[in-house]
Design an enzyme around this catalytic site. Structure first.
Site, PDB file in Angstrom:
ATOM      1  CB  CYS A 264      -0.942  -0.009   1.199  1.00 26.03           C
ATOM      2  SG  CYS A 264      -2.203  -1.272   1.057  1.00 26.03           S
ATOM      3  CG  PHE A 265       2.400   2.969   3.751  1.00 27.57           C
ATOM      4  CD1 PHE A 265       1.019   2.897   3.810  1.00 27.57           C
ATOM      5  CD2 PHE A 265       3.104   3.096   4.938  1.00 27.57           C
ATOM      6  CE1 PHE A 265       0.349   2.930   5.023  1.00 27.57           C
ATOM      7  CE2 PHE A 265       2.448   3.139   6.148  1.00 27.57           C
ATOM      8  CZ  PHE A 265       1.071   3.055   6.199  1.00 27.57           C
TER       9      PHE A 265
END
Ligand SMILES: NC(=O)c1ccc[n+]([C@@H]2O[C@H](COP(=O)([O-])OP(=O)(O)OC[C@H]3O[C@@H](n4cnc5c(N)ncnc54)[C@H](O)[C@@H]3O)[C@@H](O)[C@H]2O)c1
Length: 421
Positions: A264-265
């Protein structure tokens, strides 16, 4: 309710199994027949603590299939939970989301009655009410927000604690544009006591990106400060303990280390940068967040070379390959650039992870894999890339240890260097 989930990765599996535990009838769809077979035999296709037990407990209410059409026809709502990976230029790749939307739309063509489609995948503002809506309408021949519902409900679970995060979230964010969709989601989440924020669809989509970008920024900031602390002989961990006591700041996600990874990040920050650039802007902070994150894992190699000046031909152990403990996910794991650099330098890499070796082997088939964490200690030096709890139990005495994640017991090594302490 009868709920269909498209995609049985981390988000789809966790959402499906947890909603089954709350009493809903669940149908999980995936194009990968082996994952479908795994789910139907009571095994989760990913490793996530508590998930398999919960799947087995609720198996009567969960079925998996490769057939989107039947699953949509036999459900009241559909969550789209497929991946949204990065394109080579960092922008978001919507291929999976649009192909899933097309399949759902085709099923809606044959369905009478109201059906709600909810985008749970992380997508940039404008995606749900833009291309997703267009594809659904084209394939179904029906009108969104009138003939069928459409909403955004981004997911905030963290791998490694996903079941708890889903069942007891800090908040639920729901983007809607029509009353019927809002009512269905109010009913679905009625038993959740956390705050629920209803917003427009683009606001909900943006909240997800801003949350991830802020957390990523917090980590890169902690790492930059950690690097400055290290040069001054100051323990960054103690510094952040003190700083985090300020309630305006909060101690969570405020530790130095070798950076953030995961599915994600990194990709969400890249996608937000790409969106800003499309808009003719230069997102300087976000670019720096990524830059610091790319440099940080390689600091372990610089520290290693302080004690092992030429790693060529040396056996270097790497403890931890998953992007964080309690998951088998290696996407954008900080161990990847570390292993790549060690191999480039001619070191012999001996790697170990309790859960992620199978996935790591797919990209590094020639690395040597140890059968236990203890075996790694036979190497000439040990690098710690993930803080699995078991690594606290090892006897590091007499070893050269370079620690990227603050494993306290590793300080007992004859040589010990922390990346920012
Ligand atoms: N992993 C996380 O911790 C997390 C947390 C919050 C949000 N998200 C977001 O949720 C989304 C899903 O992430 P993930 O990590 O679960 O992805 P994943 O890659 O683990 O799983 C996606 C699944 O979708 C399946 N799939 C792809 N196209 C399909 C189609 N047309 N029909 C049916 N199945 C299809 C794939 O086979 C795969 O099993 C992403 O947008 C991600 O950014 C992920």
């Amino acid at each position: 309710m009868r709920i269909c989930l498209i995609g049985c990765g981390y988000v789809g599996s966790v959402t499906g199994v947890c909603l089954a535990d709350l009493g809903h009838e669940i149908m999980i769809v995936d194009t990968d027949a082996s994952k479908v077979a795994q789910l139907n035999s009571g095994k989760t296709p990913i490793y996530e603590p508590e998930l398999e037990e919960l799947l087995q407990k609720n198996h009567k209410r969960i079925s998996a299939t490769t057939d989107t059409h039947t699953a949509v026809l036999n459900s009241d709502i559909t969550f789209i939970c497929v991946g949204t990976p990065s394109n080579p230029d960092g922008s978001i790749n919507l291929d999976f989301v649009l192909s899933a939307s097309h399949d759902v739309g085709k099923a809606l063509r044959d369905k009478s009655g109201f059906h709600l489609v909810i985008v749970k995948s992380t997508v940039l503002p404008g995606t749900t009410a833009g291309p997703v809506k267009d594809v659904l309408e084209q394939a179904s021949g029906k009108k969104a927000f009138v003939d069928f519902g459409l909403a955004s409900n981004p997911e905030f679970l963290r791998e490694g604690s996903a079941v708890g995060d889903f069942l007891k979230p800090d908040r639920i964010i729901i983007g809607v544009a029509d009353l019927r969709s809002k009512q269905v989601l109010e009913e679905l989440y009625a038993d959740f006591t956390c705050p629920k924020l209803f917003s427009t669809i683009p606001v909900a989509e943006m909240i997800k990106y801003v949350s991830n970008a802020f957390l990523a920024t917090k980590i890169s900031f902690a790492n930059e400060i950690g690097n400055i602390c290290k040069k001054q002989g100051i323990d960054t961990e103690e510094v952040f303990k003190g700083v985090g006591m300020d309630h305006r700041i909060n101690p969570a996600f405020f530790r130095s280390g070798i950076g953030f990874g995961g599915s994600c990040f990194p990709k969400d920050v890249r996608a937000l940068i790409a969106r800003a650039q499309e808009l003719g802007m230069d997102p300087k902070i976000l670019r720096s967040v990524t830059e610091v994150n790319e440099e940080q894992p390689l600091k372990l190699i610089t520290l290693l070379e302080k004690h092992v000046p030429d790693p060529r031909g040396k056996k270097i152990g790497v403890l931890g390959l998953a992007f964080k403990p309690d998951t088998d996910d290696i996407r954008d794991s900080r161990a990847i650039p570390i292993v790549e650099k060690l191999l480039q330098k001619g070191a012999t890499v001996l790697a170990y992870d309790p859960m992620a070796m199978g996935n790591f082997k797919k990209i590094f088939p020639t690395v040597n894999y140890a059968s236990s964490a203890k075996d790694i200690l036979a190497a000439d030096a040990v690098l710690i890339a993930t803080e699995w709890r078991d690594f606290e139990e090892l006897d590091y005495s007499g070893k050269i240890v370079i620690d990227g994640r603050r494993v306290e017991n590793a300080r007992k090594g004859s040589v010990y260097e922390g990346v920012c302490w």
